[in-house]
Design an enzyme around this catalytic site. Structure first.
Site, PDB file in Angstrom:
ATOM      1  CB  SER A 136      -0.855  -0.007   1.267  1.00 55.88           C
ATOM      2  OG  SER A 136      -1.442   1.256   1.469  1.00 55.88           O
ATOM      3  CE1 TYR A 161      -3.489  -2.527   5.360  1.00 53.24           C
ATOM      4  CE2 TYR A 161      -3.182  -0.152   5.193  1.00 53.24           C
ATOM      5  CZ  TYR A 161      -3.374  -1.378   4.598  1.00 53.24           C
ATOM      6  OH  TYR A 161      -3.440  -1.449   3.232  1.00 53.24           O
ATOM      7  CE  LYS A 165      -1.189  -4.433   3.055  1.00 57.33           C
ATOM      8  NZ  LYS A 165      -1.454  -5.670   2.328  1.00 57.33           N
TER       9      LYS A 165
END
Ligand code: UD1
Length: 347
Positions: A136, A161, A165
Site C-alpha cells: 500500500s 496496518y 505492510k
C-alpha cells in the site's frame, strides 16, 4: 498451464483478479478463511468465466479450486502446497482497516505478518519462489511530499496496518536477496468499481470505512447521510483528494506484473506504484455519483478524520514504462459499475 495461488482476506480485489486470470487460462487456487467473504462469490466468478468462454469461441479458461483455510495455520498451507504444483503466489490477504489496526495491533500483526511468514516459509519449502505482493502507498514516510515515486523514503508508519505492510515488504526484500525469491511489490491505495457483469463488486455488510461503499449505501437508502471528513484541506474544494483506480484496471495491472515476473531469470525485488495520475476530491465523488444515479445525496461536513491527509498521490511512471500498462477506466466508469453492481446484488 500455470497454477497460481491467490491468498484472500477481502475478496473484493481478489475476485476481480481471479476472473481475469482464469480468462487468461491460468489455474487458480483461492485460499481464504471466508472471514470477510461468502461462497456465493465463487459461483459468481465461475458464472462470469463460463460466459466469457461461451461468448468467445476457442477461448479456454483455467480451473478454479478453493480452500477454506487460514494462513495462520501452517498445516493448512502445507496441504495446499503438497496437493498442487504452484508456480506463483499473489498475496492479497491481510486485514486493512487503519482505525481497527490501532485498536487491535496484535491481531493485525498476527494475521498480516505471522500469516505472511507462514506463507513464505511454505513457499521456500516447496521451492515456489515467485510472488506478487499487495502492498500500500501507506508505507511512504508521512513527512515526504507527494507525488511519491518508488524511491521515496518509506517507514515511520503511523498505524499497525501500515507497519505490517512495511514489515512484510522488508521480509520479501530479504528473501529476494538471500533466498532467491522473485518479488513484485505493488503499492496501491484506493481501488473502487465493480466488474462489468455486475456480478462481483464491493458491498461490505457492516458500516463501510471507505468513501465509495459509504456513498453507495446512502444512494440505496441503507444509510441516511454521508459524513464528509473535513472541508479545510488545501485542495481545489477543500475536501480530501485521492487517486481512485478501477478494480478491473488494477487486476489488469496484476496480470502485467505476472508477465513481467515470468520473464525474470534471476531473483528480483521490484516495486511499482499502481496509480492513475488523476486526483478526485470527496465533493467531486459526491457530484459524479449524483449525476449517475440522478438523485441528490444527503451529506454533512464534519471535522477531519484522524490519520487522513489532504492529497495522496503517487507517480505511476515506472509501472507505465516497465509493465506497459495504463489505467483505461475513469472514476465515473467505476461509480457507474459500482452502482449497477449494488442494484443487481443477489447476496
Ligand atoms: C484507506 C486506507 C488505505 C486503504 C484504502 C482502501 C488510510 C490511511 N488508508 O485510504 O490503506 O488501502 O482505504 O481503499 O486509511 N471520506 C469521507 N467520508 C467517509 C469516508 C471517507 O469524507 O465516510 C474521505 C476521507 O477523508 C478521504 C477520502 O474520503 O479524504 C477517501 O477515504 P477512504 O475511502 O477511506 O480511503 P483512504 O483513507 O484514502
Amino acid at each position: 498451464m500455470k497454477t497460481l495461488l491467490l491468498t484472500w482476506w477481502t475478496w473484493y480485489i481478489g475476485s476481480h483478479n481471479a476472473v481475469l486470470l482464469l480468462e487468461q487460462w491460468y489455474n487458480i487456487i483461492i485460499f481464504d478463511n471466508l472471514s470477510n467473504s461468502s461462497r456465493y462469490i465463487l459461483k459468481s466468478i465461475q458464472q462470469i468465466v463460463t460466459a466469457s468462454s461461451l461468448n468467445q469461441v476457442g477461448i479456454e479458461v483455467g480451473e478454479l479450486k478453493f480452500y477454506k483455510w487460514d494462513l495462520r495455520n501452517k498445516n493448512d498451507l502445507n496441504i495446499v502446497f503438497s496437493e498442487n504444483t504452484i508456480d506463483t503466489v499473489i498475496h492479497f490477504a491481510g486485514l486493512k482497516a487503519v482505525w481497527e489496526s490501532c485498536e487491535k495491533p496484535q491481531e493485525y500483526y498476527e494475521n498480516n505478518v505471522v500469516g505472511s511468514m507462514n506463507l513464505f516459509s511454505m513457499m521456500e519449502q516447496y521451492n515456489c519462489k515467485n510472488i506478487i505482493f499487495s502492498s500500500s502507498a501507506t508505507v511512504y514516510e508521512p513527512t515526504q511530499t507527494p507525488p511519491f515515486s518508488e524511491n521515496t523514503l518509506t517507514g515511520n508508519t503511523t498505524n499497525p496496518y501500515g507497519t505490517s505492510k512495511f514489515i512484510i515488504e522488508n521480509i520479501l526484500r530479504d528473501l529476494a536477496h538471500h533466498k532467491d525469491f522473485k518479488v513484485i511489490n505493488l503499492r496501491y491505495f484506493n481501488p473502487i468499481g465493480a466488474h462489468s457483469s455486475w456480478l462481483i463488486g464491493e458491498d461490505p455488510s457492516d458500516i463501510p470505512n471507505n468513501l465509495l461503499p459509504y456513498i453507495m449505501k446512502v444512494a440505496t437508502g441503507e444509510l441516511q447521510s454521508l459524513w464528509v471528513y473535513g472541508n479545510d484541506y488545501d485542495t481545489i474544494d477543500w475536501t480530501g483528494i485521492r487517486d481512485y483506480i478501477h478494480v478491473v484496471d488494477l487486476a489488469a495491472w496484476h496480470l502485467s506484473a505476472l508477465n513481467f515476473l515470468s520473464q525474470q531469470q534471476d531473483s528480483i525485488f521490484e516495486t511499482f506504484n499502481l496509480w492513475t495520475w488523476t486526483g478526485t476530491s470527496v465533493m467531486e465523488m459526491i457530484q459524479y455519483t449524483q449525476d449517475i444515479i440522478w438523485e441528490d445525496l444527503s451529506y454533512n461536513i464534519i471535522s477531519r478524520r484522524d490519520g487522513d491527509i489532504a492529497s495522496a498521490y503517487c507517480s505511476p511512471q515506472k509501472a507505465q514504462n516497465i509493465l506497459w500498462w495504463k489505467a483505461k477506466k475513469t472514476v465515473q466508469d467505476a461509480i457507474t459499475d459500482s452502482w449497477n453492481f449494488i442494484k443487481n446484488k443477489k447476496y
